[in-house]
Design a protein around this motif. Structure first.
Motif, PDB file in Angstrom:
ATOM      1  N   TYR A 134       0.829  -1.211   0.000  1.00 48.89           N
ATOM      2  CA  TYR A 134       0.000   0.000   0.000  1.00 48.89           C
ATOM      3  C   TYR A 134       0.863   1.260   0.000  1.00 48.89           C
ATOM      4  CZ  TYR A 134      -4.498  -2.334   0.523  1.00 48.89           C
ATOM      5  OH  TYR A 134      -5.631  -3.093   0.318  1.00 48.89           O
ATOM      6  N   ALA A 135       1.967   1.258   0.743  1.00 49.03           N
ATOM      7  CA  ALA A 135       2.851   2.425   0.783  1.00 49.03           C
ATOM      8  C   ALA A 135       3.517   2.655  -0.567  1.00 49.03           C
ATOM      9  CB  ALA A 135       3.914   2.245   1.874  1.00 49.03           C
TER      10      ALA A 135
ATOM     11  N   ARG B  21      -1.555   8.648   9.186  1.00 47.72           N
ATOM     12  CA  ARG B  21      -1.970   7.801   8.064  1.00 47.72           C
ATOM     13  C   ARG B  21      -1.450   8.355   6.744  1.00 47.72           C
ATOM     14  NH1 ARG B  21      -6.995   4.378   9.058  1.00 47.72           N
ATOM     15  NH2 ARG B  21      -7.044   4.245  11.299  1.00 47.72           N
ATOM     16  N   ARG B  22      -0.446   9.204   6.830  1.00 51.76           N
ATOM     17  CA  ARG B  22       0.162   9.766   5.629  1.00 51.76           C
ATOM     18  C   ARG B  22       1.668   9.499   5.662  1.00 51.76           C
ATOM     19  NH1 ARG B  22      -2.845  12.300   2.561  1.00 51.76           N
ATOM     20  NH2 ARG B  22      -1.260  13.461   1.467  1.00 51.76           N
TER      21      ARG B  22
ATOM     22  N   SER C 264       6.802  11.053   0.176  1.00 56.60           N
ATOM     23  CA  SER C 264       7.152  10.424  -1.104  1.00 56.60           C
ATOM     24  C   SER C 264       8.423   9.581  -0.942  1.00 56.60           C
ATOM     25  CB  SER C 264       7.334  11.480  -2.190  1.00 56.60           C
ATOM     26  OG  SER C 264       8.347  12.398  -1.825  1.00 56.60           O
ATOM     27  N   GLY C 265       9.307   9.985  -0.033  1.00 56.30           N
ATOM     28  CA  GLY C 265      10.511   9.192   0.245  1.00 56.30           C
ATOM     29  C   GLY C 265      10.167   7.841   0.865  1.00 56.30           C
ATOM     30  N   ALA C 266       9.171   7.826   1.752  1.00 58.74           N
ATOM     31  CA  ALA C 266       8.741   6.565   2.362  1.00 58.74           C
ATOM     32  C   ALA C 266       8.118   5.654   1.313  1.00 58.74           C
ATOM     33  CB  ALA C 266       7.757   6.828   3.493  1.00 58.74           C
TER      34      ALA C 266
ATOM     35  N   GLN D  34       0.011   7.237  -4.018  1.00 56.79           N
ATOM     36  CA  GLN D  34       0.223   8.382  -4.901  1.00 56.79           C
ATOM     37  C   GLN D  34       0.103   9.712  -4.159  1.00 56.79           C
ATOM     38  OE1 GLN D  34       1.261   8.095  -8.014  1.00 56.79           O
ATOM     39  NE2 GLN D  34       1.221   5.885  -7.841  1.00 56.79           N
ATOM     40  N   ASP D  35      -0.870   9.819  -3.274  1.00 61.26           N
ATOM     41  CA  ASP D  35      -1.099  11.077  -2.566  1.00 61.26           C
ATOM     42  C   ASP D  35      -0.548  11.068  -1.145  1.00 61.26           C
ATOM     43  OD1 ASP D  35      -2.832   9.321  -1.387  1.00 61.26           O
ATOM     44  OD2 ASP D  35      -4.601  10.591  -1.573  1.00 61.26           O
ATOM     45  N   GLY D  36       0.180  10.035  -0.789  1.00 62.98           N
ATOM     46  CA  GLY D  36       0.767   9.942   0.538  1.00 62.98           C
ATOM     47  C   GLY D  36      -0.120   9.303   1.581  1.00 62.98           C
TER      48      GLY D  36
END
Length: 176
Positions: free
Chosen positions: A102-103, A161-162, A165-167, A107-109
């Motif tokens: 899922y991570a 829950r966000r 982009s690096g993660a 797309q939107d974090g």
């Protein structure tokens, strides 16, 4: 050095709380690790990923941890390798794998923890009392702690829950 109970000392908790992103708006005094759950879980995550270890009442860098201090690419590769799904049939392995999937596609974090919990329930995972897995059960996983702390700035509890982009990129690297 650690306390007799095996926690970071108060001064170390205060210093670490300033740099661990998940501690961003943690409430209360930030001087006892047992009361700073995101910090405790992050430290335990670093231990499970082989970057820190306990030895004779002290917390030490492992050889991999020391190498990662000098080489960000080595840290990235080490984290990706350690976050890679294990081949064992445990809750932590299944939950970590689903979190990475899922991570990796976030797309939107947003990290849909309710969907991850629902998928784990569909796979048959339950608590010992047969109650279903919930999103809350995912917060204590080393994979979650690692992903949520890949951030440039402190995080608020509203952002749990966000992911950055690096993660998301780290999750993709771990799945490769």
């Amino acid at each position: 050095p650690l306390t007799a109970a095996g926690y970071l000392k108060p001064a170390d908790v205060e210093a670490a709380s300033k740099v661990v992103p998940a501690m961003g708006d943690w409430y209360g005094a930030q001087n006892r690790e047992v009361n700073c759950i995101p910090l405790l879980e992050f430290r335990e995550s670093l231990q499970s990923m082989g970057l820190l270890r306990k030895h004779k009442g002290t917390l030490l860098l492992t050889r991999a941890g020391a190498g990662a201090q000098r080489d960000p690419a080595a840290l990235w590769d080490h984290l990706a390798a350690r976050l890679s799904p294990a081949n064992d049939d445990t809750f932590e392995a299944h939950a970590g794998f689903l979190l990475l999937i899922y991570a990796a596609g976030a797309q939107d974090g947003s990290l849909p923890l309710d969907d991850v919990a629902a998928a784990l329930n569909e796979l048959g995972w339950r608590h010992p009392d047969h109650s279903p897995v919930s999103s809350y059960d995912l917060y204590r996983l080393p994979t979650y702690s690692a992903l949520i702390n890949v951030a440039k700035h402190p995080r608020s509890r509203a952002d749990q829950r966000r992911i950055s982009s690096g993660a998301s990129a780290l999750a993709r690297a771990a799945l490769r």
